[in-house]
Design a protein around this motif. Structure first.
Motif, PDB file in Angstrom:
ATOM      1  N   TRP A   1       0.562   6.853   7.742  1.00 20.40           N
ATOM      2  CA  TRP A   1       1.386   5.741   8.194  1.00 20.40           C
ATOM      3  C   TRP A   1       2.145   5.096   7.019  1.00 20.40           C
ATOM      4  O   TRP A   1       3.222   4.547   7.210  1.00 20.40           O
ATOM      5  CB  TRP A   1       0.593   4.743   9.009  1.00 20.40           C
ATOM      6  N   GLY A   2       1.602   5.178   5.801  1.00 18.05           N
ATOM      7  CA  GLY A   2       2.327   4.668   4.642  1.00 18.05           C
ATOM      8  C   GLY A   2       3.619   5.418   4.410  1.00 18.05           C
ATOM      9  O   GLY A   2       4.666   4.824   4.102  1.00 18.05           O
TER      10      GLY A   2
ATOM     11  N   MET B   1      -7.678  -2.359   4.541  1.00 16.35           N
ATOM     12  CA  MET B   1      -7.046  -1.411   5.466  1.00 16.35           C
ATOM     13  C   MET B   1      -6.304  -2.147   6.575  1.00 16.35           C
ATOM     14  O   MET B   1      -5.149  -1.844   6.877  1.00 16.35           O
ATOM     15  CB  MET B   1      -8.109  -0.499   6.098  1.00 16.35           C
ATOM     16  N   TYR B   2      -6.986  -3.125   7.190  1.00 16.16           N
ATOM     17  CA  TYR B   2      -6.355  -3.811   8.313  1.00 16.16           C
ATOM     18  C   TYR B   2      -5.253  -4.754   7.846  1.00 16.16           C
ATOM     19  O   TYR B   2      -4.288  -4.992   8.572  1.00 16.16           O
ATOM     20  CB  TYR B   2      -7.400  -4.569   9.123  1.00 16.16           C
TER      21      TYR B   2
ATOM     22  N   LEU C   1      -4.107   2.957  -1.172  1.00 19.56           N
ATOM     23  CA  LEU C   1      -5.405   2.639  -0.577  1.00 19.56           C
ATOM     24  C   LEU C   1      -5.975   3.840   0.167  1.00 19.56           C
ATOM     25  O   LEU C   1      -7.191   4.080   0.151  1.00 19.56           O
ATOM     26  CB  LEU C   1      -5.270   1.447   0.372  1.00 19.56           C
ATOM     27  N   GLY C   2      -5.105   4.612   0.819  1.00 14.47           N
ATOM     28  CA  GLY C   2      -5.564   5.809   1.519  1.00 14.47           C
ATOM     29  C   GLY C   2      -6.199   6.817   0.578  1.00 14.47           C
ATOM     30  O   GLY C   2      -7.232   7.424   0.893  1.00 14.47           O
ATOM     31  N   ILE C   3      -5.603   6.987  -0.587  1.00 16.11           N
ATOM     32  CA  ILE C   3      -6.166   7.913  -1.577  1.00 16.11           C
ATOM     33  C   ILE C   3      -7.503   7.393  -2.089  1.00 16.11           C
ATOM     34  O   ILE C   3      -8.488   8.130  -2.197  1.00 16.11           O
ATOM     35  CB  ILE C   3      -5.169   8.101  -2.745  1.00 16.11           C
TER      36      ILE C   3
ATOM     37  N   LEU D   1     -10.126   8.106   8.008  1.00 16.84           N
ATOM     38  CA  LEU D   1      -9.433   6.866   7.669  1.00 16.84           C
ATOM     39  C   LEU D   1      -8.460   7.074   6.507  1.00 16.84           C
ATOM     40  O   LEU D   1      -7.389   6.451   6.463  1.00 16.84           O
ATOM     41  CB  LEU D   1     -10.440   5.770   7.336  1.00 16.84           C
ATOM     42  N   SER D   2      -8.802   7.948   5.579  1.00 14.43           N
ATOM     43  CA  SER D   2      -7.883   8.252   4.478  1.00 14.43           C
ATOM     44  C   SER D   2      -6.602   8.895   4.993  1.00 14.43           C
ATOM     45  O   SER D   2      -5.496   8.538   4.574  1.00 14.43           O
ATOM     46  CB  SER D   2      -8.559   9.197   3.475  1.00 14.43           C
ATOM     47  N   ILE D   3      -6.745   9.856   5.908  1.00 13.71           N
ATOM     48  CA  ILE D   3      -5.578  10.528   6.491  1.00 13.71           C
ATOM     49  C   ILE D   3      -4.684   9.530   7.200  1.00 13.71           C
ATOM     50  O   ILE D   3      -3.451   9.540   7.049  1.00 13.71           O
ATOM     51  CB  ILE D   3      -6.040  11.628   7.462  1.00 13.71           C
TER      52      ILE D   3
END
Length: 521
Positions: free
Chosen positions: A153-154, A89-90, A251-253, A146-148
């Motif tokens: 942002w993507g 994530m980071y 990654l969010g999904i 965190l998913s949202i």
């Protein structure tokens, strides 16, 4: 002399919740007040009387302490499920916030209607958006929140490839910053509820260290992506934004389906494993295991001096980190390298910084120390910036070594200063509010960092390097002062008389202000 310590003024001590229960009166017979033996006897007597309340049961059986093998197996199970995800994530976050530096030297400034001043403001505006992320995280849970964040942002990152003017780029960067604002404080709080205080620095180093990999990987990735210039009618700098947005969205999904929520709700752990984690966290927090929310806790946290002391340490370190991240390709190009080569040559400083991050954090956790590890890393950065200033007319190799040392020192102190303030606030509410406030103040360093390196100062950037040198000297001083103040507070609590201890225990929601709490300094 008889000293009476009433346990009903010790609410929450050792993690118990004794509200509504008849509590025993502790009587300590003393010949002389103030000895450590007497105070310990009082505390031990209270602990014994409340032991039944602190027992964690698995089914109907009393809780059995895990042996070293079982504990290590559980830690490894947690690490491989949580740490790679938050690190990725980071990595995506840092890659998406600093790739504008790669886009700049890939031709973005020539293709859109933008001035150098607008470019610098586009860098700074990223850091002015703020979302009360940790309060939202507590309501909807870390996995969903965190998913949202990742998906939103993507999408914004991909849209940035269509910017035609400086104004459009500034607006896009502002909303990108708003979208990403919740990630860092959210993950730091998330890790603090899974790991004990002395385990956090190394885990945060893996999380935060991924930002150095983003710098290393970003330069190499940009080097390859720029070669797609002209494909499908897009310039190389546009492809940088599009290609680097895709992993973030995916990654969010995936995060929603894989990342566990809080330990007590986690489905990838069995009942025994959940009990071990909760028991360890309770013992680590000691008297500060409250998970409930009150506005009193929020208010007391906002006015706590530690917030602003830690924020100052954080700010001194964050400005050099962000300025290096956004301007490393330009700094390297100023040493005499061509634009394309500068993309690749900007990677090694981050690779060395990543290794130093892990070594420094591992040793800080091993020693249970924070302040000196921050100051030592900052001194390494001071040496690097000194080389960048003094060797500007003499040696390209020396300048490059200076950039490596500056990056190692600046990034190497970051995970430790982050774990430091996370370690020294207790209770879910105080900790989450403190993390959000300190990171929000510290992240203004990004807005300032975007203004430090100006085109008029190229190619040597003496003013920018000098500013960062001063900030790193400030980090050495501030971290040493805060360490001393926390050390003095611990000594004062160690030397309390039983009566002073009793008085200090009065009140509710004391958090780390309870005299039984010891700061990690």
């Amino acid at each position: 002399m008889v000293s009476r310590i009433f346990s009903n003024s010790n609410k929450g001590y050792l993690g118990s919740d004794n509200r509504g229960k008849e509590e025993p009166e502790i009587i300590v017979h003393t010949d002389k007040m103030g000895t450590e033996r007497e105070k310990k006897a009082a505390i031990d007597q209270y602990s014994s009387s409340s032991a039944g309340d602190n027992n964690i049961n698995v089914g109907e059986e009393p809780f059995i302490e895990p042996d070293e093998t079982e504990l290590q197996k559980l830690m490894w199970k947690m690490d491989r499920r949580i740490i790679p995800f938050v690190a990725l994530m980071y990595l995506c976050s840092f890659l998406d916030r600093v790739n504008i530096g790669n886009a700049k030297i890939a031709g973005m400034m020539d293709d859109i209607d933008i001035t150098e001043g607008e470019y610098n403001w586009a860098l700074s505006l990223f850091f002015v958006g703020y979302v009360p992320s940790n309060l939202i995280l507590k309501v909807i849970g870390p996995r969903l929140w965190l998913s949202i964040i990742l998906i939103v942002w993507g999408v914004i990152m991909a849209v940035m490839s269509k910017c035609k003017t400086g104004s459009e780029l500034m607006v896009a960067r502002f909303f990108l910053g708003v979208a990403e604002a919740g990630l860092f404080p959210g993950v730091i709080f998330y890790l603090s509820v899974w790991y004990t205080r002395r385990q956090q620095s190394l885990r945060i180093a893996w999380f935060y260290g991924s930002s150095t990999l983003a710098g290393a990987f970003g330069g190499i990735l940009a080097y390859g992506i720029v070669r797609m210039d002209g494909m499908s009618g897009l310039s190389g700098w546009q492809w940088i934004f599009v290609i680097e947005a895709i992993p973030t969205i995916l990654l969010g999904i995936l995060t929603y389906f894989v990342l566990p929520d809080y330990p007590e709700k986690s489905k990838f752990l069995n009942e025994r494993e959940r009990a071990i984690i909760l028991d360890r966290n309770k013992k680590d927090d000691g008297i500060t295991t409250d998970t409930h929310f009150t506005w009193k806790q929020v208010g007391s946290t906002v006015i706590d001096w530690k917030i602003y002391a830690f924020a100052l340490v954080y700010l001194c370190g964050s400005i050099p980190v962000y300025s290096l991240s956004m301007f490393m390709p330009s700094i390297v190009r100023g040493m005499g390298f061509e634009s394309l080569t500068a993309q690749a040559m900007s990677s090694p400083p981050y690779a060395f910084a990543f290794i130093w991050c892990l070594i420094n954090a591992w040793h800080a956790d091993r020693q249970g120390e924070r302040g000196f590890h921050i100051a030592g890393s900052a001194i390494l950065s001071v040496i690097g910036y000194t080389l960048l200033i003094t060797l500007r007319d003499k040696s390209a190799a020396g300048l490059y070594i200076g950039s490596v040392l500056a990056a190692m020192g600046a990034f190497g102190m970051s995970p430790i200063k982050t774990s430091w303030f996370s370690n020294n606030f207790a209770g879910h509410t105080r900790k989450s509010v403190a993390i959000a406030l300190i990171t929000s103040i510290g992240n203004t360093g990004g807005a300032i960092g975007g203004q430090i390196y100006r085109a008029s100062d190229a190619p040597d950037y003496v003013k920018g390097h000098s500013a960062c040198l001063g900030l790193m000297c400030g980090a050495v001083v501030t971290s040493s002062v805060v360490k001393y103040l926390l050390y003095k507070s611990n000594k004062k609590r160690d030397n309390m008389t039983p009566e002073e201890y009793r008085i200090a225990c009065e009140g509710e929601d004391l958090g780390e202000k309870h005299p039984g709490f010891r700061y990690i300094n």
